[in-house]
Design a protein around this motif. Sequence first.
Motif, PDB file in Angstrom:
ATOM      1  N   UNK A  68      54.870  46.385  83.771  1.00 40.45           N
ATOM      2  CA  UNK A  68      53.483  46.445  83.506  1.00 40.45           C
ATOM      3  C   UNK A  68      53.018  46.945  82.264  1.00 40.45           C
ATOM      4  N   UNK A  69      53.756  47.935  81.615  1.00 37.64           N
ATOM      5  CA  UNK A  69      53.529  48.583  80.259  1.00 37.64           C
ATOM      6  C   UNK A  69      53.947  47.584  78.932  1.00 37.64           C
ATOM      7  N   UNK A  70      54.540  46.704  79.213  1.00 37.85           N
ATOM      8  CA  UNK A  70      55.077  45.781  78.123  1.00 37.85           C
ATOM      9  C   UNK A  70      54.371  44.615  77.982  1.00 37.85           C
ATOM     10  N   UNK A  71      53.975  44.173  76.688  1.00 36.65           N
ATOM     11  CA  UNK A  71      53.301  43.048  76.238  1.00 36.65           C
ATOM     12  C   UNK A  71      54.297  41.807  76.706  1.00 36.65           C
ATOM     13  N   UNK A  72      53.618  40.819  76.927  1.00 37.81           N
ATOM     14  CA  UNK A  72      54.208  39.479  77.632  1.00 37.81           C
ATOM     15  C   UNK A  72      55.287  39.076  76.634  1.00 37.81           C
ATOM     16  N   UNK A  73      54.598  39.260  75.259  1.00 37.87           N
ATOM     17  CA  UNK A  73      55.627  38.549  74.143  1.00 37.87           C
ATOM     18  C   UNK A  73      56.785  39.468  74.019  1.00 37.87           C
ATOM     19  N   UNK A  74      57.092  40.847  74.488  1.00 36.47           N
ATOM     20  CA  UNK A  74      58.083  41.536  74.369  1.00 36.47           C
ATOM     21  C   UNK A  74      58.803  41.894  75.504  1.00 36.47           C
ATOM     22  N   UNK A  75      58.554  41.140  76.821  1.00 38.76           N
ATOM     23  CA  UNK A  75      59.186  41.321  77.984  1.00 38.76           C
ATOM     24  C   UNK A  75      60.829  40.900  77.925  1.00 38.76           C
ATOM     25  N   UNK A  76      61.112  39.774  77.206  1.00 44.10           N
ATOM     26  CA  UNK A  76      62.598  39.436  77.283  1.00 44.10           C
ATOM     27  C   UNK A  76      63.562  40.605  76.581  1.00 44.10           C
ATOM     28  N   UNK A  77      62.789  40.773  75.454  1.00 48.48           N
ATOM     29  CA  UNK A  77      63.553  41.788  74.586  1.00 48.48           C
ATOM     30  C   UNK A  77      63.841  43.463  75.437  1.00 48.48           C
ATOM     31  N   UNK A  78      62.678  43.566  76.114  1.00 48.63           N
ATOM     32  CA  UNK A  78      62.857  44.694  76.905  1.00 48.63           C
ATOM     33  C   UNK A  78      63.588  44.721  78.089  1.00 48.63           C
ATOM     34  N   UNK A  79      63.390  43.507  78.718  1.00 53.70           N
ATOM     35  CA  UNK A  79      64.611  43.275  79.796  1.00 53.70           C
ATOM     36  C   UNK A  79      65.906  43.455  79.294  1.00 53.70           C
ATOM     37  N   UNK A  80      66.376  42.847  78.114  1.00 54.45           N
ATOM     38  CA  UNK A  80      67.559  42.881  77.654  1.00 54.45           C
ATOM     39  C   UNK A  80      67.951  44.305  77.168  1.00 54.45           C
ATOM     40  N   UNK A  81      67.262  45.112  76.791  1.00 55.77           N
ATOM     41  CA  UNK A  81      67.444  46.331  76.550  1.00 55.77           C
ATOM     42  C   UNK A  81      67.787  47.389  77.570  1.00 55.77           C
ATOM     43  N   UNK A  82      66.824  47.230  78.574  1.00 56.59           N
ATOM     44  CA  UNK A  82      67.059  47.673  79.914  1.00 56.59           C
ATOM     45  C   UNK A  82      68.267  47.337  80.447  1.00 56.59           C
ATOM     46  N   UNK A  83      68.643  46.295  80.770  1.00 57.25           N
ATOM     47  CA  UNK A  83      69.731  45.851  81.083  1.00 57.25           C
ATOM     48  C   UNK A  83      71.029  46.310  80.411  1.00 57.25           C
ATOM     49  N   UNK A  84      70.820  46.401  79.343  1.00 56.68           N
ATOM     50  CA  UNK A  84      72.026  46.948  78.326  1.00 56.68           C
ATOM     51  C   UNK A  84      72.441  48.421  78.786  1.00 56.68           C
ATOM     52  N   UNK A  85      71.086  49.143  78.916  1.00 50.78           N
ATOM     53  CA  UNK A  85      71.124  50.544  79.111  1.00 50.78           C
ATOM     54  C   UNK A  85      71.780  50.744  80.588  1.00 50.78           C
ATOM     55  N   UNK A  86      71.504  50.024  81.444  1.00 49.07           N
ATOM     56  CA  UNK A  86      72.060  50.149  82.763  1.00 49.07           C
ATOM     57  C   UNK A  86      73.306  49.818  82.980  1.00 49.07           C
ATOM     58  N   UNK A  87      73.730  48.453  82.454  1.00 52.68           N
ATOM     59  CA  UNK A  87      75.237  48.203  82.496  1.00 52.68           C
ATOM     60  C   UNK A  87      75.968  49.187  81.680  1.00 52.68           C
ATOM     61  N   UNK A  88      75.757  49.624  80.273  1.00 50.82           N
ATOM     62  CA  UNK A  88      76.542  50.523  79.737  1.00 50.82           C
ATOM     63  C   UNK A  88      76.716  51.784  80.509  1.00 50.82           C
ATOM     64  N   UNK A  89      75.818  52.288  81.149  1.00 49.41           N
ATOM     65  CA  UNK A  89      75.557  53.530  81.949  1.00 49.41           C
ATOM     66  C   UNK A  89      76.158  53.350  83.277  1.00 49.41           C
ATOM     67  N   UNK A  90      76.496  52.129  83.841  1.00 48.28           N
ATOM     68  CA  UNK A  90      76.687  52.148  85.238  1.00 48.28           C
ATOM     69  C   UNK A  90      78.080  52.631  85.530  1.00 48.28           C
TER      70      UNK A  90
END
Length: 84
Positions: free
Chosen positions: A33-55
């Motif tokens: 909800x805090x991310x602009x629609x145009x930035x959602x893909x980049x945000x999801x990629x960043x979040x996924x990378x953080x989670x997987x790298x820290x998993x």
Amino acid sequence: MRARRILSTGAFDHRDMERLQSAFNAAGTVIEPTIAETNRDASRTTLATIIVASGNVSGLDDGELAAMALRTFESIREANGFLL
């Protein structure tokens, strides 16, 4: 995506994959909800990378992993001075 490359190495078992997915879903629900629609893909990629790298950090359950990922995501967002 970096997260997919890490996952493809086979470093995580089925339980780990469920934990990563649960953490991603929980954190994504908070940030979306805090991310602009145009930035959602980049945000999801960043979040996924953080989670997987820290998993592979021992002792973190999905809730703890999601909380850590949110803190890291927000730090990255603040450091860059824009919404991911």
